[in-house]
Design an enzyme around this catalytic site. Sequence first.
Site, PDB file in Angstrom:
ATOM      1  N   SER A 106       0.915  -1.170  -0.035  1.00  0.00           N
ATOM      2  CA  SER A 106       0.047   0.118   0.184  1.00  0.00           C
ATOM      3  C   SER A 106       0.797   1.404  -0.149  1.00  0.00           C
ATOM      4  O   SER A 106       1.544   1.399  -0.823  1.00  0.00           O
ATOM      5  CB  SER A 106      -0.983   0.030   1.212  1.00  0.00           C
ATOM      6  OG  SER A 106      -2.008   0.772   1.000  1.00  0.00           O
ATOM      7  N   ASP A 250      -2.206   6.196  -4.116  1.00  0.00           N
ATOM      8  CA  ASP A 250      -0.812   5.403  -3.485  1.00  0.00           C
ATOM      9  C   ASP A 250      -0.570   4.331  -4.453  1.00  0.00           C
ATOM     10  O   ASP A 250      -1.232   4.049  -5.472  1.00  0.00           O
ATOM     11  CB  ASP A 250      -1.289   5.041  -1.889  1.00  0.00           C
ATOM     12  CG  ASP A 250      -2.427   3.903  -1.908  1.00  0.00           C
ATOM     13  OD1 ASP A 250      -3.235   3.727  -3.017  1.00  0.00           O
ATOM     14  OD2 ASP A 250      -2.627   3.400  -0.973  1.00  0.00           O
ATOM     15  N   ASP A 254      -5.629   2.216  -3.879  1.00  0.00           N
ATOM     16  CA  ASP A 254      -7.007   2.342  -2.955  1.00  0.00           C
ATOM     17  C   ASP A 254      -7.087   3.569  -2.229  1.00  0.00           C
ATOM     18  O   ASP A 254      -8.347   3.719  -1.402  1.00  0.00           O
ATOM     19  CB  ASP A 254      -7.261   1.072  -2.164  1.00  0.00           C
ATOM     20  CG  ASP A 254      -5.952   0.913  -1.219  1.00  0.00           C
ATOM     21  OD1 ASP A 254      -5.207   1.840  -0.996  1.00  0.00           O
ATOM     22  OD2 ASP A 254      -6.136  -0.058  -0.405  1.00  0.00           O
TER      23      ASP A 254
END
Length: 462
Positions: A106, A250, A254
Amino acid sequence: MTLIKSISGIRGTIGGRTGDNLTPVDAVKFAAAYGAWLKNDRNKETYRVVVGRDARISGSMIQELVMNTLIGMGIHIIDLGLSTTPTVEIAVPMEHADGGIILTASHNPKQWNALKLLNSKGEFLNGVEGEKILKYAENEDFTFAEVDDLGAITKNDAYIDLHIEEVKALELVDVDAIKAAKFKVVVDGVNSTGGIAIPRLLEELGVEAVKLYCTPNGEFPHNPEPLKEHLGDICKMVVDERADFGVVVDPDVDRLAFIDEKGEMFGEEYTLVACADYVLGETKGNTVSNLSSSRALRDITRKHGGEYFASAVGEVNVVQTMKDQHAVIGGEGNGGIIYPASHYGRDSLVGTALFLTHLAKLKITVSELKASYPPYFMSKQKIQLTPELDVDALLEKMAAKYANEDVSTVDGVKVDFENHWVHLRKSNTEPIIRIYTEASTQENADQIANDMIATIKEVAGI
């Protein structure tokens, strides 16, 4: 360097020693644990898992290890290659697969990677399921397939395009209105897969996309968390290009943030507020965000005649509360948009399309849109405690101290005062209490946080 094993997956830095970092051995062990859980949970003859990754340097290595481990367990793989988290999420049910794995850490820096684990609905595993996988890994309780029963890999690189088509087909995405607006938008894809997906989406919507850091080579040009202090380049470029706004995602796409036409941050917290404002204007219903998200969503929801609900922090908790309360939109204040008409996962492609439609219909600038929302400012601080201090008991005392206010103990202690709120949460890994506050000015939010720290120290006797 560290390896974090939790119910939501395994995350760690590349290199170092087994068990302390995300080494090839650890990747294999946890992929096998997921495979073992899947086979036990689904109990059928053949199994299929969708696998995709962001553009991290280590991504190809980790993906090959994960896929080949699952093949060794007799599980068939649909390999999406470079993809996004929401793309893998929608691919799982479209493929009628048994689960999915996204290789991404992430917003973490490039030395990190992770296995994010999905169920057959393309949604993150719940706590019970995650605990089972951790137990399989701890006990190394795996059974591998014999040679005639090995799985196979099928490559499918069409899913980003399929995802875009799914977004365009959503009832509340007005493609004609977006095209007519003739937007010009700068995209910072942080040299990951957002640099593939977001410009392609914009072009499909008739938007002129100006690319910044959209080469998916995993060399992040700045800290990949989409916060103001990391985004000086796109803020300048939006102004230089005379663009209508900027889009920042990112590495796994998401989380979504916008830059207004003046090169100022729209505010991550307001991504969800703006999308919800549009959706609620078209579809009456409820909303959900986590306890640490802005009060602005509550205000907008009530304005449209809906009811707002707060969940514990964590996407799986937000999703469950959305299902329980039949929310028409929800998400997290970090720029995560969850729109059930598409799927129950944070999705920056969906968020971008809803935002573009909202802006096109209102025919105003992004800065004017921001000015139309209630102004709130947040402070995020933490206080270090001694290891021997009972943090749970301390939080109970804090809840009792403010018993006359609106107090929630769903996740730590949140106290809703008339004009501000405070949320106290303990860290799961160290003796720290995180203190989030929100008020009508930044100065007030900071002062409230400092006052709360003093109160905690007084109650704790430190």
